[in-house]
Design an enzyme around this catalytic site. Sequence first.
Site, PDB file in Angstrom:
ATOM      1  N   ASN A 163      -0.519  -9.197   5.132  1.00  0.00           N
ATOM      2  CA  ASN A 163      -0.433  -7.752   5.296  1.00  0.00           C
ATOM      3  C   ASN A 163      -0.274  -7.086   3.924  1.00  0.00           C
ATOM      4  O   ASN A 163      -0.178  -7.773   2.902  1.00  0.00           O
ATOM      5  CB  ASN A 163       0.745  -7.399   6.213  1.00  0.00           C
ATOM      6  CG  ASN A 163       0.578  -6.058   6.894  1.00  0.00           C
ATOM      7  OD1 ASN A 163      -0.304  -5.271   6.552  1.00  0.00           O
ATOM      8  ND2 ASN A 163       1.431  -5.777   7.858  1.00  0.00           N
ATOM      9  N   GLN A 206       0.819  -1.215   0.000  1.00  0.00           N
ATOM     10  CA  GLN A 206       0.000   0.000   0.000  1.00  0.00           C
ATOM     11  C   GLN A 206       0.851   1.262   0.000  1.00  0.00           C
ATOM     12  O   GLN A 206       0.339   2.363  -0.237  1.00  0.00           O
ATOM     13  CB  GLN A 206      -0.914   0.006   1.221  1.00  0.00           C
ATOM     14  CG  GLN A 206      -0.179   0.192   2.544  1.00  0.00           C
ATOM     15  CD  GLN A 206      -1.079   0.071   3.747  1.00  0.00           C
ATOM     16  OE1 GLN A 206      -1.539  -1.025   4.062  1.00  0.00           O
ATOM     17  NE2 GLN A 206      -1.335   1.195   4.422  1.00  0.00           N
ATOM     18  N   HIS A 213      -5.993  -0.933  11.312  1.00  0.00           N
ATOM     19  CA  HIS A 213      -5.351  -1.507  10.126  1.00  0.00           C
ATOM     20  C   HIS A 213      -6.179  -2.670   9.598  1.00  0.00           C
ATOM     21  O   HIS A 213      -6.545  -3.575  10.354  1.00  0.00           O
ATOM     22  CB  HIS A 213      -3.951  -1.974  10.489  1.00  0.00           C
ATOM     23  CG  HIS A 213      -3.109  -2.386   9.319  1.00  0.00           C
ATOM     24  ND1 HIS A 213      -2.942  -1.603   8.198  1.00  0.00           N
ATOM     25  CD2 HIS A 213      -2.389  -3.517   9.084  1.00  0.00           C
ATOM     26  CE1 HIS A 213      -2.149  -2.223   7.333  1.00  0.00           C
ATOM     27  NE2 HIS A 213      -1.809  -3.387   7.854  1.00  0.00           N
ATOM     28  N   CYS A 226      -5.191   0.453   3.484  1.00  0.00           N
ATOM     29  CA  CYS A 226      -5.204  -0.953   3.885  1.00  0.00           C
ATOM     30  C   CYS A 226      -6.595  -1.566   3.773  1.00  0.00           C
ATOM     31  O   CYS A 226      -6.745  -2.747   3.470  1.00  0.00           O
ATOM     32  CB  CYS A 226      -4.674  -1.099   5.301  1.00  0.00           C
ATOM     33  SG  CYS A 226      -5.612  -0.156   6.523  1.00  0.00           S
TER      34      CYS A 226
END
Length: 364
Positions: free
Chosen positions: A308, A144, A287, A150
């Site tokens: 992630n 990102q 997040h 996110c």
Amino acid sequence: MKLFFIVLISFLSLLQASKGFDFDEKELETEENVWKLYERWRGHHSVSRASHEAIKRFNVFRHNVLHVHRTNKKNKPYKLKINRFADITHHEFRSSYAGSNVKHHRMLRGPKRGSGGFMYENVTRVPSSVDWREKGAVTEVKNQQDCGSCWAFSTVAAVEGINKIRTNKLVSLSEQELVDCDTEENQGCAGGLMEPAFEFIKNNGGIKTEETYPYDSSDVQFCRANSIGGETVTIDGHEHVPENDEEELLKAVAHQPVSVAIDAGSSDFQLYSEGVFIGECGTQLNHGVVIVGYGETKNGTKYWIVRNSWGPEWGEGGYVRIERGISENEGRCGIAMEASYPTKLSSTPSTHESVVRDDVKDEL
């Protein structure tokens, strides 16, 4: 041949970055040695800093490298490393990479919506371990960058997963379309929530591919989706996992990748390298990530496999294993508080696939 060498060099560079950055205890003994270590780190990660920033960034780096060193000497099931976030402060890290303000957006949006059901409610048995990467339902780890998008990466990863499961085709989808176009409730690089993003994809007839609408880490672009042709992947809707219940979350992950929100703002999470993360973290959800599986270590520690969106050089190739089955109902880092997943009940392919397959039928 030239193309082969370009690809090879790119692969070796990525491999080198994914190995992380090691240092010796002797490099911490003097100020001069730490400065040399900082210069070596900057070269390794291709980090450039303005001259007037050098001393400040060095001081931050020294603080972080000492934290990594002290933490790794303790008997913890996870390790830290001097990754690309090593010369930014905890506050800067939270602002740029864990600043999606999920809890804020949930409060503004009100009660959770969706179909109102939980299709996995009556599931009684699940496998002891699941890894959707091994089943080909997860695209390569993405980045990102310094944009708080996110929420878009979490949404897209979950949609990519269910689309593969239903159509047997893995397609990398466009986070940038969500950043540019899903602006009624979500706020691009200023953060957002996965739930309205799922609704946007359903209500707008699907989402474009990464190839046709690539990511540029900016939210100053206008929405270009209507002017872009090519394949569009659709979903039927979304559902929520009953909150604060890891057993229910387990049922969902056994059947598909699931979008979740976590508190990722700790120093240990910033510098995480490997192992099962049991570090301190609260429930201030900031997040968006996606759970792509679960398992258990040889010594009996249960974990979630979490993808992630900070690039493959962070953590375990872009992933983190977060402790599962703790006493707190919210789960480690609040992982069970805000879990949802897209629904795609049929194996109907995207519009582009349908055209291709009809052409093939005609030829046959």
